[in-house]
Design a protein around this motif. Structure first.
Motif, PDB file in Angstrom:
ATOM      1  N   VAL A 108       0.853  -1.342  -0.320  1.00  0.00           N
ATOM      2  CA  VAL A 108       0.196  -0.081  -0.019  1.00  0.00           C
ATOM      3  C   VAL A 108       1.185   1.502  -0.093  1.00  0.00           C
ATOM      4  O   VAL A 108       0.056   2.623  -0.545  1.00  0.00           O
ATOM      5  CB  VAL A 108      -1.164  -0.307   1.339  1.00  0.00           C
ATOM      6  CG1 VAL A 108      -2.037  -0.875   0.916  1.00  0.00           C
ATOM      7  CG2 VAL A 108      -0.218  -0.499   2.546  1.00  0.00           C
ATOM      8  N   MET A 109       1.969   0.629   0.551  1.00  0.00           N
ATOM      9  CA  MET A 109       2.915   2.403   0.699  1.00  0.00           C
ATOM     10  C   MET A 109       4.124   2.091   0.943  1.00  0.00           C
ATOM     11  O   MET A 109       4.933   1.119   0.546  1.00  0.00           O
ATOM     12  CB  MET A 109       3.105   3.160   1.910  1.00  0.00           C
ATOM     13  CG  MET A 109       1.518   3.938   2.378  1.00  0.00           C
ATOM     14  SD  MET A 109       1.602   4.941   4.189  1.00  0.00           S
ATOM     15  CE  MET A 109       2.079   6.393   3.514  1.00  0.00           C
ATOM     16  N   ARG A 110       5.023   2.694  -0.388  1.00  0.00           N
ATOM     17  CA  ARG A 110       6.931   2.213  -0.401  1.00  0.00           C
ATOM     18  C   ARG A 110       7.390   4.256  -0.359  1.00  0.00           C
ATOM     19  O   ARG A 110       7.358   5.079  -0.618  1.00  0.00           O
ATOM     20  CB  ARG A 110       7.451   1.499  -1.988  1.00  0.00           C
ATOM     21  CG  ARG A 110       7.250   0.496  -2.072  1.00  0.00           C
ATOM     22  CD  ARG A 110       7.536  -0.128  -3.555  1.00  0.00           C
ATOM     23  NE  ARG A 110       6.622   0.746  -4.435  1.00  0.00           N
ATOM     24  CZ  ARG A 110       7.334   1.152  -5.688  1.00  0.00           C
ATOM     25  NH1 ARG A 110       8.121   1.412  -5.341  1.00  0.00           N
ATOM     26  NH2 ARG A 110       6.165   1.475  -6.566  1.00  0.00           N
ATOM     27  N   GLN A 111       7.748   3.515   0.875  1.00  0.00           N
ATOM     28  CA  GLN A 111       8.887   4.698   1.598  1.00  0.00           C
ATOM     29  C   GLN A 111      10.234   4.657   1.250  1.00  0.00           C
ATOM     30  O   GLN A 111      11.108   3.440   2.357  1.00  0.00           O
ATOM     31  CB  GLN A 111       8.262   5.149   2.843  1.00  0.00           C
ATOM     32  CG  GLN A 111       7.303   5.461   2.995  1.00  0.00           C
ATOM     33  CD  GLN A 111       6.165   5.874   4.370  1.00  0.00           C
ATOM     34  OE1 GLN A 111       6.560   5.141   5.101  1.00  0.00           O
ATOM     35  NE2 GLN A 111       6.398   6.977   4.601  1.00  0.00           N
ATOM     36  N   ALA A 112      10.625   5.669   1.049  1.00  0.00           N
ATOM     37  CA  ALA A 112      12.876   5.874   0.737  1.00  0.00           C
ATOM     38  C   ALA A 112      12.518   6.084   2.397  1.00  0.00           C
ATOM     39  O   ALA A 112      12.855   6.904   2.664  1.00  0.00           O
ATOM     40  CB  ALA A 112      13.050   6.447  -0.110  1.00  0.00           C
ATOM     41  N   VAL A 113      13.125   5.455   3.395  1.00  0.00           N
ATOM     42  CA  VAL A 113      13.347   6.310   5.123  1.00  0.00           C
ATOM     43  C   VAL A 113      15.412   5.104   5.412  1.00  0.00           C
ATOM     44  O   VAL A 113      15.099   4.100   5.518  1.00  0.00           O
ATOM     45  CB  VAL A 113      11.841   4.957   5.465  1.00  0.00           C
ATOM     46  CG1 VAL A 113      12.550   4.958   7.401  1.00  0.00           C
ATOM     47  CG2 VAL A 113      10.888   5.722   5.369  1.00  0.00           C
ATOM     48  N   ASN A 114      15.442   5.686   6.130  1.00  0.00           N
ATOM     49  CA  ASN A 114      16.679   5.651   6.109  1.00  0.00           C
ATOM     50  C   ASN A 114      16.738   5.567   8.006  1.00  0.00           C
ATOM     51  O   ASN A 114      16.640   6.392   8.256  1.00  0.00           O
ATOM     52  CB  ASN A 114      17.786   6.773   6.108  1.00  0.00           C
ATOM     53  CG  ASN A 114      19.287   6.585   6.900  1.00  0.00           C
ATOM     54  OD1 ASN A 114      19.243   5.510   7.204  1.00  0.00           O
ATOM     55  ND2 ASN A 114      20.568   7.206   6.715  1.00  0.00           N
TER      56      ASN A 114
END
Length: 246
Positions: free
Chosen positions: A54-60
Motif C-alpha cells: 500500500v506504500m513504499r517509502q524511502a526511509v533511512n
C-alpha cells in the motif's frame, strides 16, 4: 491460506529484497496491508514480487528524523500500524576486530542496532495508545554466539536481543508484544559481503547441513506477528537448523 491478519497494517524495514521482501510477501498473504521501508524503493515489480504494497517509502532507519517522517505519513494514510518488522541490516566487513575499520563499525551499529531502537521508539507510543501491537526484530545467531571476524555484526545483533528483552518487559501489560528471531545463515545477497571461508565455516555449524531459506523465516515471523502468539514476549525464536543449544 488463512488471512488472519486481514485489515492490519505492517511496516517491514529493508523490505525491497531478500529476507525483508520474503517477510512482506508472507504477511501480505495472511491479509496484512504492507508498507515497505528501504533506502531506495524504485523499481518495484508487483508481478515478480507477488503483491503490491500500500506504500513504499524511502526511509533511512539510521536517521530518527527519517523514521519519524515516514511513520507520520503511514499513520496519515493508513490510520493504524499493527505490526513492525525491523529487518533492515548490513553484514559489514569480515575481518579481525583489531583491523575492523571504525567507520564500518559505526555504520553497522547505526543500521543494525540503532535503527531498531529508532523504529521502536517511534512506533511504540502509537501501539500503546491503541492497546495492541506486534514487533518482530530480526537478530541473528551471531548475536547469541559471537562469530569470529564479524564482531561488529555480532555486537549489533546481541544488542538487538538485549533491547528486545528489555523493551518487552516495559510493554508487557500494554498489549504490545515484542519478540525477535535469531536466524542462522540465510542464502541472500548479503553473502556477497562475505568470504568463501566465512560462508563455509557458517554452514559447518548447522547440524541440518544446509542454509536457512527465506520462506522459513517469513513463516516464523508471520506467526509471531499474528494473534495466535499471545503470551510470548521478550523471546528469541531460533531458526538455527539445530545449531542453538540454549
Amino acid at each position: 491460506m488463512t488471512r488472519y491478519l486481514e485489515g492490519q497494517t505492517a511496516i517491514v524495514t529493508g523490505g525491497m529484497r531478500g529476507i525483508g521482501l520474503g517477510i512482506a510477501r508472507r504477511l501480505h498473504s495472511a491479509g496484512a496491508q504492507i508498507v515497505i521501508w528501504d533506502l531506495a524503493v524504485d523499481g518495484w515489480d508487483s508481478v515478480a514480487n507477488g503483491f503490491e504494497p500500500v506504500m513504499r517509502q524511502a526511509v533511512n532507519v539510521a536517521s530518527l528524523a527519517s523514521v519519524e517522517a515516514g511513520f507520520k505519513e503511514v499513520v496519515a494514510q493508513q490510520g493504524r500500524v499493527d505490526i513492525l518488522v525491523n529487518n533492515a541490516g548490513i553484514n559489514g566487513p569480515v575481518t579481525p576486530c583489531w583491523e575492523y575499520p571504525p567507520a564500518a563499525w559505526d555504520q553497522v551499529i547505526a543500521i543494525d542496532l540503532t535503527g531498531v531502537f529508532y523504529c521502536c521508539r517511534t512506533v511504540i507510543p502509537h501501539m500503546r495508545e491503541r492497546g495492541y501491537g506486534r514487533i518482530v526484530n530480526v537478530a541473528s545467531m551471531a548475536g547469541k554466539d559471537g562469530v569470529q571476524y564479524i564482531s561488529g555484526y555480532s555486537a549489533a545483533k546481541a544488542g538487538v536481543i538485549a533491547f528486545t528483552k528489555a523493551a518487552a518487559k516495559e510493554l508487557a501489560q500494554d498489549g504490545v508484544l515484542l519478540n525477535c528471531i535469531a536466524p542462522a545463515m540465510v542464502e541472500t545477497g548479503l553473502m556477497a559481503e562475505m568470504t568463501p571461508e566465512h560462508i563455509a565455516a557458517s554452514k559447518a555449524k548447522i547440524p541440518m547441513g544446509r542454509f536457512l531459506q527465506i520462506e522459513e523465516i517469513a513463516n516464523m515471523v508471520t506467526w509471531i506477528a499474528g494473534p495466535e502468539c499471545s503470551f510470548t514476549t521478550g523471546f528469541v525464536f531460533d531458526l538455527s537448523g539445530g545449531r542453538a543449544t540454549y
